[in-house]
Design a protein around this motif. Structure first.
Motif, PDB file in Angstrom:
ATOM      1  N   TYR A 118      74.712  70.614  66.204  1.00 50.84           N
ATOM      2  CA  TYR A 118      73.221  69.895  65.956  1.00 50.84           C
ATOM      3  C   TYR A 118      72.229  71.066  65.709  1.00 50.84           C
ATOM      4  O   TYR A 118      72.309  72.267  66.283  1.00 50.84           O
ATOM      5  N   LEU A 119      71.253  70.667  64.506  1.00 55.07           N
ATOM      6  CA  LEU A 119      69.616  71.812  64.666  1.00 55.07           C
ATOM      7  C   LEU A 119      68.805  70.597  65.210  1.00 55.07           C
ATOM      8  O   LEU A 119      68.960  69.421  64.953  1.00 55.07           O
ATOM      9  N   GLU A 120      67.794  71.572  65.992  1.00 55.74           N
ATOM     10  CA  GLU A 120      66.830  70.906  66.587  1.00 55.74           C
ATOM     11  C   GLU A 120      65.383  71.299  66.463  1.00 55.74           C
ATOM     12  O   GLU A 120      65.790  72.273  66.786  1.00 55.74           O
ATOM     13  N   CYS A 121      64.553  71.255  65.484  1.00 49.32           N
ATOM     14  CA  CYS A 121      63.215  71.820  65.529  1.00 49.32           C
ATOM     15  C   CYS A 121      62.721  71.416  66.970  1.00 49.32           C
ATOM     16  O   CYS A 121      62.611  70.686  67.748  1.00 49.32           O
ATOM     17  N   GLN A 122      61.875  73.212  66.868  1.00 48.65           N
ATOM     18  CA  GLN A 122      60.868  72.766  68.367  1.00 48.65           C
ATOM     19  C   GLN A 122      60.443  71.506  68.668  1.00 48.65           C
ATOM     20  O   GLN A 122      59.380  71.511  69.213  1.00 48.65           O
ATOM     21  N   ALA A 123      59.637  71.266  67.280  1.00 48.22           N
ATOM     22  CA  ALA A 123      58.455  70.279  67.311  1.00 48.22           C
ATOM     23  C   ALA A 123      59.076  68.766  67.453  1.00 48.22           C
ATOM     24  O   ALA A 123      58.292  67.927  67.368  1.00 48.22           O
ATOM     25  N   ASN A 124      59.940  68.401  68.199  1.00 50.16           N
ATOM     26  CA  ASN A 124      60.705  67.400  68.185  1.00 50.16           C
ATOM     27  C   ASN A 124      60.470  66.770  69.981  1.00 50.16           C
ATOM     28  O   ASN A 124      61.660  67.161  70.592  1.00 50.16           O
ATOM     29  N   ARG A 125      59.091  66.564  69.857  1.00 50.19           N
ATOM     30  CA  ARG A 125      58.950  66.404  71.325  1.00 50.19           C
ATOM     31  C   ARG A 125      58.226  64.623  71.749  1.00 50.19           C
ATOM     32  O   ARG A 125      57.435  64.310  71.283  1.00 50.19           O
ATOM     33  N   PRO A 126      59.185  64.378  72.754  1.00 51.80           N
ATOM     34  CA  PRO A 126      59.139  63.070  73.549  1.00 51.80           C
ATOM     35  C   PRO A 126      57.702  62.756  73.781  1.00 51.80           C
ATOM     36  O   PRO A 126      56.660  62.083  73.450  1.00 51.80           O
ATOM     37  N   GLU A 127      56.778  63.885  74.065  1.00 50.05           N
ATOM     38  CA  GLU A 127      55.133  63.959  74.950  1.00 50.05           C
ATOM     39  C   GLU A 127      54.412  63.766  73.078  1.00 50.05           C
ATOM     40  O   GLU A 127      53.040  63.623  73.632  1.00 50.05           O
ATOM     41  N   TYR A 128      54.491  63.984  71.823  1.00 46.67           N
ATOM     42  CA  TYR A 128      53.969  63.399  71.354  1.00 46.67           C
ATOM     43  C   TYR A 128      53.060  62.096  71.169  1.00 46.67           C
ATOM     44  O   TYR A 128      52.395  62.072  70.283  1.00 46.67           O
ATOM     45  N   LYS A 129      53.978  61.287  72.136  1.00 44.58           N
ATOM     46  CA  LYS A 129      54.567  59.804  71.831  1.00 44.58           C
ATOM     47  C   LYS A 129      54.519  59.817  70.214  1.00 44.58           C
ATOM     48  O   LYS A 129      52.774  58.146  70.252  1.00 44.58           O
ATOM     49  N   GLN A 130      54.982  59.667  69.963  1.00 42.21           N
ATOM     50  CA  GLN A 130      54.504  58.506  68.605  1.00 42.21           C
ATOM     51  C   GLN A 130      55.506  57.324  68.852  1.00 42.21           C
ATOM     52  O   GLN A 130      55.882  57.029  69.496  1.00 42.21           O
ATOM     53  N   GLU A 131      54.714  56.541  67.617  1.00 43.46           N
ATOM     54  CA  GLU A 131      55.470  55.038  67.681  1.00 43.46           C
ATOM     55  C   GLU A 131      57.189  55.033  67.941  1.00 43.46           C
ATOM     56  O   GLU A 131      57.831  53.809  68.548  1.00 43.46           O
ATOM     57  N   THR A 132      57.493  55.738  66.617  1.00 45.38           N
ATOM     58  CA  THR A 132      58.861  55.385  66.074  1.00 45.38           C
ATOM     59  C   THR A 132      59.537  56.200  66.921  1.00 45.38           C
ATOM     60  O   THR A 132      59.398  57.612  67.301  1.00 45.38           O
ATOM     61  N   LEU A 133      61.238  56.227  66.842  1.00 41.69           N
ATOM     62  CA  LEU A 133      61.859  56.878  67.364  1.00 41.69           C
ATOM     63  C   LEU A 133      62.365  58.264  66.137  1.00 41.69           C
ATOM     64  O   LEU A 133      62.023  59.599  66.560  1.00 41.69           O
ATOM     65  N   GLU A 134      62.144  57.606  64.688  1.00 41.78           N
ATOM     66  CA  GLU A 134      62.198  58.818  63.585  1.00 41.78           C
ATOM     67  C   GLU A 134      61.492  59.780  63.757  1.00 41.78           C
ATOM     68  O   GLU A 134      60.842  61.101  63.857  1.00 41.78           O
ATOM     69  N   LEU A 135      59.766  59.237  64.597  1.00 45.42           N
ATOM     70  CA  LEU A 135      58.896  60.042  64.307  1.00 45.42           C
ATOM     71  C   LEU A 135      58.781  60.584  65.822  1.00 45.42           C
ATOM     72  O   LEU A 135      58.517  62.093  65.424  1.00 45.42           O
ATOM     73  N   THR A 136      59.214  60.068  66.207  1.00 48.86           N
ATOM     74  CA  THR A 136      59.365  61.462  67.699  1.00 48.86           C
ATOM     75  C   THR A 136      60.196  62.377  67.693  1.00 48.86           C
ATOM     76  O   THR A 136      60.683  63.118  68.565  1.00 48.86           O
ATOM     77  N   PHE A 137      61.679  62.029  67.266  1.00 49.87           N
ATOM     78  CA  PHE A 137      63.320  62.628  67.517  1.00 49.87           C
ATOM     79  C   PHE A 137      63.402  62.444  66.138  1.00 49.87           C
ATOM     80  O   PHE A 137      64.503  63.088  66.021  1.00 49.87           O
ATOM     81  N   GLY A 138      63.022  62.334  64.817  1.00 50.12           N
ATOM     82  CA  GLY A 138      63.473  62.902  63.865  1.00 50.12           C
ATOM     83  C   GLY A 138      64.249  63.705  63.322  1.00 50.12           C
ATOM     84  O   GLY A 138      64.527  64.270  62.258  1.00 50.12           O
ATOM     85  N   LYS A 139      63.301  65.331  63.769  1.00 47.56           N
ATOM     86  CA  LYS A 139      63.582  66.877  63.985  1.00 47.56           C
ATOM     87  C   LYS A 139      65.264  66.742  63.961  1.00 47.56           C
ATOM     88  O   LYS A 139      64.740  68.484  64.520  1.00 47.56           O
ATOM     89  N   THR A 140      66.316  66.141  64.592  1.00 48.46           N
ATOM     90  CA  THR A 140      67.817  67.327  64.427  1.00 48.46           C
ATOM     91  C   THR A 140      68.348  65.997  63.489  1.00 48.46           C
ATOM     92  O   THR A 140      68.068  65.034  63.255  1.00 48.46           O
ATOM     93  N   GLY A 141      69.673  67.191  63.595  1.00 49.89           N
ATOM     94  CA  GLY A 141      70.905  66.365  63.155  1.00 49.89           C
ATOM     95  C   GLY A 141      72.182  67.480  62.801  1.00 49.89           C
ATOM     96  O   GLY A 141      72.265  68.217  63.417  1.00 49.89           O
ATOM     97  N   CYS A 142      73.137  66.230  63.401  1.00 53.72           N
ATOM     98  CA  CYS A 142      74.309  66.997  63.184  1.00 53.72           C
ATOM     99  C   CYS A 142      75.613  67.765  61.758  1.00 53.72           C
ATOM    100  O   CYS A 142      75.429  66.446  61.712  1.00 53.72           O
ATOM    101  N   SER A 143      75.534  68.348  61.706  1.00 51.79           N
ATOM    102  CA  SER A 143      76.551  68.020  61.129  1.00 51.79           C
ATOM    103  C   SER A 143      77.616  68.880  61.118  1.00 51.79           C
ATOM    104  O   SER A 143      77.843  70.213  61.874  1.00 51.79           O
TER     105      SER A 143
END
Ligand SMILES: Nc1nc2c(c(=O)[nH]1)N[C@H]1C(S)=C(S)[C@@H](COP(=O)(O)O)O[C@H]1N2
Ligand SMILES: [Mo]
Length: 436
Positions: free
Chosen positions: A161-186
């Motif tokens: 997996y890769l994950e950007c440091q900007a993937n942050r629950p404390e940003y409190k975005q409304e959706t899963l994608e906005l809160t956690f969308g900076k990760t992927g697994c290849s």
């Protein structure tokens, strides 16, 4: 004996080859139209020849030559709010395109849906024949590799997996994608960087490597030599084909478990040094400030999120739902995933959907009956090092702040953010971000 299905597949292949060779799309189209669409070997030809089973639109030769998904599938990546029109990017603006985790049904991120992060410069259009990778700095023999030369060296494939440091629950975005969308697994394929470094002969007093990208601005990032000699990949392959242009074509670093900024894309140079560069990537938001000064953070801690039900979705019925999620850790394998149905008071062990690979997205599921009441769902995971995913309060305390300060954005600068993500379900079935 060859089955009917197998012989049809063979026929299709031959037809496709003939079609491509002769540029004979109309002939292939005619052949395709004569073929039943499914199931003739099990006697389903009546249904198969019904008018509803027409061939999909578009040029069938192109469709077979390089597959496209069903026209009924609409999942796309969103462009994050902090991005601008990629045509007009300049320094300081980010291109951030998010993985739509809510729509992904496995643990591998489909390549066309993998998130993209680029630091303000348009992804370069690189000719692989002209591209070179230079290994230099504190080495006995500086080396230059073509892509073909790299492909002839011993290869390694790993699901990471890769994950950007900007993937942050404390940003409190409304959706899963906005809160956690900076990760992927290849699945990444390439050469271990250690192979190249050993070939170049790293000097005894070297301690760091600096990877450099090819875009305007040439992003650089420093990574400890110990990691470089361990499991860092110089990758040319992503899920079985060439890395996509936005993800670093034709060559990128993949630094397993470290925040994704280390995984330098469009890689053109590895410089071996005795100290890290103190550039933007080392001194900016990527490095927490503590009373001791700037700190570097490396392996990411255990993290998980429920992808169904998640913020922005709606439960359409009472009764059975399968809770689904992803867990990962930069520290190795996920050994346990747990789900709370009562806002963190009690926890149930979820089923890990194997294989639980080290440093890879790992799916988990838990059967659930929703009786229509308000609930708060959470997940947390434990990795093979025994580290447990923290609550936001625990995470904040570790960085010398409070949850409230993190939620207000006044306590930025912490390392990898892996706080537990709560999703609230209202009586009407709507799901919202319940982080506090
Ligand atoms: N050359 C270069 N490499 C880069 C970046 C970049 O802007 N330029 N962005 C980094 C960041 S911040 C992240 S999160 C990952 C994202 O990788 P992806 O775009 O393949 O998802 O690439 C890293 N590598
Ligand atoms: Mo990032």
């Amino acid at each position: 004996m060859e089955t009917k299905k197998a012989s049809r597949r063979r026929f299709l292949r031959q037809a496709a080859l003939v079609g491509i060779a002769a540029g004979a799309a109309p002939a292939l189209k005619a052949q395709m139209e004569m073929m039943p669409m499914s199931g003739s070997s099990t006697g389903g030809s009546a249904a198969a020849s019904s008018p509803g089973a027409a061939a999909p639109p578009g040029n069938p030769t192109d469709r077979l030559a390089y597959g496209v998904r069903s026209r009924h599938e609409k999942t796309i990546r969103a462009i994050a709010g902090d991005s601008v029109n990629p045509e007009h990017m300049h320094f300081g603006r980010m291109l951030n395109v998010l993985t739509p985790l809510q729509d992904i049904v496995g643990s591998i991120t489909p390549t066309p849906l993998h998130f993209v992060s680029a630091h303000g410069y348009t992804p370069p259009d690189i000719d692989p024949k002209a591209h070179r990778l230079m290994v230099q700095g504190m080495v006995d023999r500086p080396l230059v590799f073509t892509l073909d030369e790299l492909k002839q060296l011993p290869s390694t494939s790993r699901i990471i997996y890769l994950e950007c440091q900007a993937n942050r629950p404390e940003y409190k975005q409304e959706t899963l994608e906005l809160t956690f969308g900076k990760t992927g697994c290849s699945q990444w394929t390439g050469v271990l960087l250690s192979v190249l470094l050993k070939e170049a002969g790293v000097r005894a007093d070297a301690k760091w490597i600096v990877g450099e990208g090819s875009e305007n601005g040439r992003m650089t990032k420093s990574t400890p030599l110990s990691k470089a000699m361990d499991d860092v990949l110089v990758a040319y392959g992503m899920n079985g084909e060439a890395v996509r242009p936005e993800n670093g074509y034709p060559l990128r670093l993949v630094v397993p478990g470290f925040e994704a900024i280390h995984s330098v894309k469009w890689l053109r140079q590895i410089k071996v040094t005795d100290r890290p560069y103190m550039g933007f990537q080392e001194t900016g938001r990527y490095s927490p400030r503590t009373p001791k000064g700037i700190e570097f953070t490396f392996a990411q801690g255990p993290k998980s999120v429920i992808t169904y039900p998640s913020g922005g979705q709606k439960l359409m019925r009472h009764g059975f739902h399968e809770i689904r999620g992803l867990a990962w850790s930069g520290g190795g394998r996920v050994s346990k995933a747990e789900v709370s149905l009562d806002g963190g008071k009690t926890w149930k062990e979820a089923q890990l959907q194997g294989p639980a690979l080290p440093v890879a997205h790992t799916r988990f599921t838990l059967p659930w009956q929703w009786n229509g009441e308000d609930v708060v769902l959470m997940s947390r995971c434990t990795d093979e090092l025994g580290e447990v995913q923290p609550t936001l309060a625990q995470f904040a305390k570790f960085w010398g702040a409070t949850s409230a300060e993190f939620l207000a954005g006044t306590a930025s600068g912490a390392g990898h953010s892996n706080a537990i993500q709560p999703w609230g379900v209202r009586k009407d079935g709507t799901v919202f971000n319940a982080i506090t």
